[in-house]
Motif scaffolding. Sequence first.
Motif, PDB file in Angstrom:
ATOM      1  N   HIS A 168      -6.949   7.483  -7.734  1.00 55.80           N
ATOM      2  CA  HIS A 168      -5.556   7.085  -7.538  1.00 55.80           C
ATOM      3  C   HIS A 168      -4.713   7.330  -8.785  1.00 55.80           C
ATOM      4  O   HIS A 168      -3.486   7.389  -8.706  1.00 55.80           O
ATOM      5  CB  HIS A 168      -5.462   5.595  -7.175  1.00 55.80           C
ATOM      6  CG  HIS A 168      -5.957   5.280  -5.803  1.00 55.80           C
ATOM      7  ND1 HIS A 168      -6.272   3.994  -5.398  1.00 55.80           N
ATOM      8  CD2 HIS A 168      -6.200   6.066  -4.733  1.00 55.80           C
ATOM      9  CE1 HIS A 168      -6.682   4.009  -4.151  1.00 55.80           C
ATOM     10  NE2 HIS A 168      -6.647   5.254  -3.722  1.00 55.80           N
ATOM     11  N   TYR A 176      -3.502   5.823   5.456  1.00 53.75           N
ATOM     12  CA  TYR A 176      -3.498   4.596   6.254  1.00 53.75           C
ATOM     13  C   TYR A 176      -2.238   4.487   7.109  1.00 53.75           C
ATOM     14  O   TYR A 176      -2.293   4.103   8.270  1.00 53.75           O
ATOM     15  CB  TYR A 176      -3.569   3.369   5.350  1.00 53.75           C
ATOM     16  CG  TYR A 176      -4.886   3.144   4.675  1.00 53.75           C
ATOM     17  CD1 TYR A 176      -5.946   2.547   5.353  1.00 53.75           C
ATOM     18  CD2 TYR A 176      -5.084   3.509   3.348  1.00 53.75           C
ATOM     19  CE1 TYR A 176      -7.164   2.321   4.724  1.00 53.75           C
ATOM     20  CE2 TYR A 176      -6.296   3.285   2.706  1.00 53.75           C
ATOM     21  CZ  TYR A 176      -7.332   2.700   3.402  1.00 53.75           C
ATOM     22  OH  TYR A 176      -8.529   2.482   2.779  1.00 53.75           O
ATOM     23  N   THR A 216       0.853  -1.207   0.000  1.00 52.30           N
ATOM     24  CA  THR A 216       0.000   0.000   0.000  1.00 52.30           C
ATOM     25  C   THR A 216       0.884   1.250   0.000  1.00 52.30           C
ATOM     26  O   THR A 216       0.556   2.250   0.637  1.00 52.30           O
ATOM     27  CB  THR A 216      -0.968   0.006   1.192  1.00 52.30           C
ATOM     28  OG1 THR A 216      -0.228   0.036   2.415  1.00 52.30           O
ATOM     29  CG2 THR A 216      -1.864  -1.209   1.181  1.00 52.30           C
ATOM     30  N   LYS A 261      -0.114   5.215   0.311  1.00 53.66           N
ATOM     31  CA  LYS A 261      -1.408   5.439   0.965  1.00 53.66           C
ATOM     32  C   LYS A 261      -1.171   5.958   2.386  1.00 53.66           C
ATOM     33  O   LYS A 261      -1.329   5.248   3.379  1.00 53.66           O
ATOM     34  CB  LYS A 261      -2.235   4.154   0.965  1.00 53.66           C
ATOM     35  CG  LYS A 261      -2.670   3.730  -0.435  1.00 53.66           C
ATOM     36  CD  LYS A 261      -3.602   2.530  -0.413  1.00 53.66           C
ATOM     37  CE  LYS A 261      -4.109   2.195  -1.793  1.00 53.66           C
ATOM     38  NZ  LYS A 261      -5.029   1.043  -1.812  1.00 53.66           N
TER      39      LYS A 261
END
Length: 290
Positions: free
Chosen positions: A247, A214, A208, A211
Amino acid sequence: MLQEGITYIHEHMTIDLSEVKESEDCKLDLLDETIEEMKELYALGVRNIIDMTNTGMGRNIPYVERIMQETGMTIVHATGYYQHMCLPIQVFEKSVSELAERMIREIQVGIKGTKSRAGVIGEIATSENVWTDAEKKVFDAAIIAHKETGTPISTHTSIGTLGHEQVSYFKEQKIDMEKVIIGHVDLTGDAEYVLHMLDQGVYVEFDTIGKESYMPDLTRIKMLHEIEKRGFTDKVCLSMDITRKSHLKKNGGLGYAYLLTDFVPQLREAGISESFIQKMLVHNPRAFFK
């Protein structure tokens, strides 16, 4: 199966979770824009994408085949089912053996009447801190399909939870740990948690990247630094897990290339060795799919 070059271990060329997540942004269906970004990746040395979109996630084989034809990229299709909230009705209606038979057919014959076959069982999933009965049913079917075909298994851990439980279950079922890769482990933020899994012999995905809502990339880098320091460099792979329209670069997102253009330079600046970087990008994915 894989070409020589960089592999993104966990991506989605197209995916549709828009109904479940009640957002059209979660329907990634921008073919031209995706082709453009794949061409950019190809120029950067990427040759392989492991596409984790499976049954119930909007899998579209002709769409992905078009991307391959236009870019020269090898894209590996997945078979299996995702986490509980996305499971199609067949998971609840069919037996474990019937689900396994479907996976085996997609691996050995083709997916949805095409000649395109799956090369990975994934991303089979557990929910956040919960492993539902339906999800366990999928794991059991995946284990049968793996034992029948030798196809590697890739998992989804929700926010990094239940990774240890997944590994323990595979060990109980006597699965070759070198044929298992645990997804989203970077979201634990805990190098020790990941090192325990690596010590059990499985592969792991830091997948990920970028990101930061997160987990900050700085935390990912610190975790990788500790993993290298402890000598567990042979079973870590990288990716971005792009799933939304927003994205993509054209819509203001980081785009698929961020991993190579931004994150890898940050790894070098932080003192991560070139050897470890090349293992994560090139050698470890090839070893997993050998």
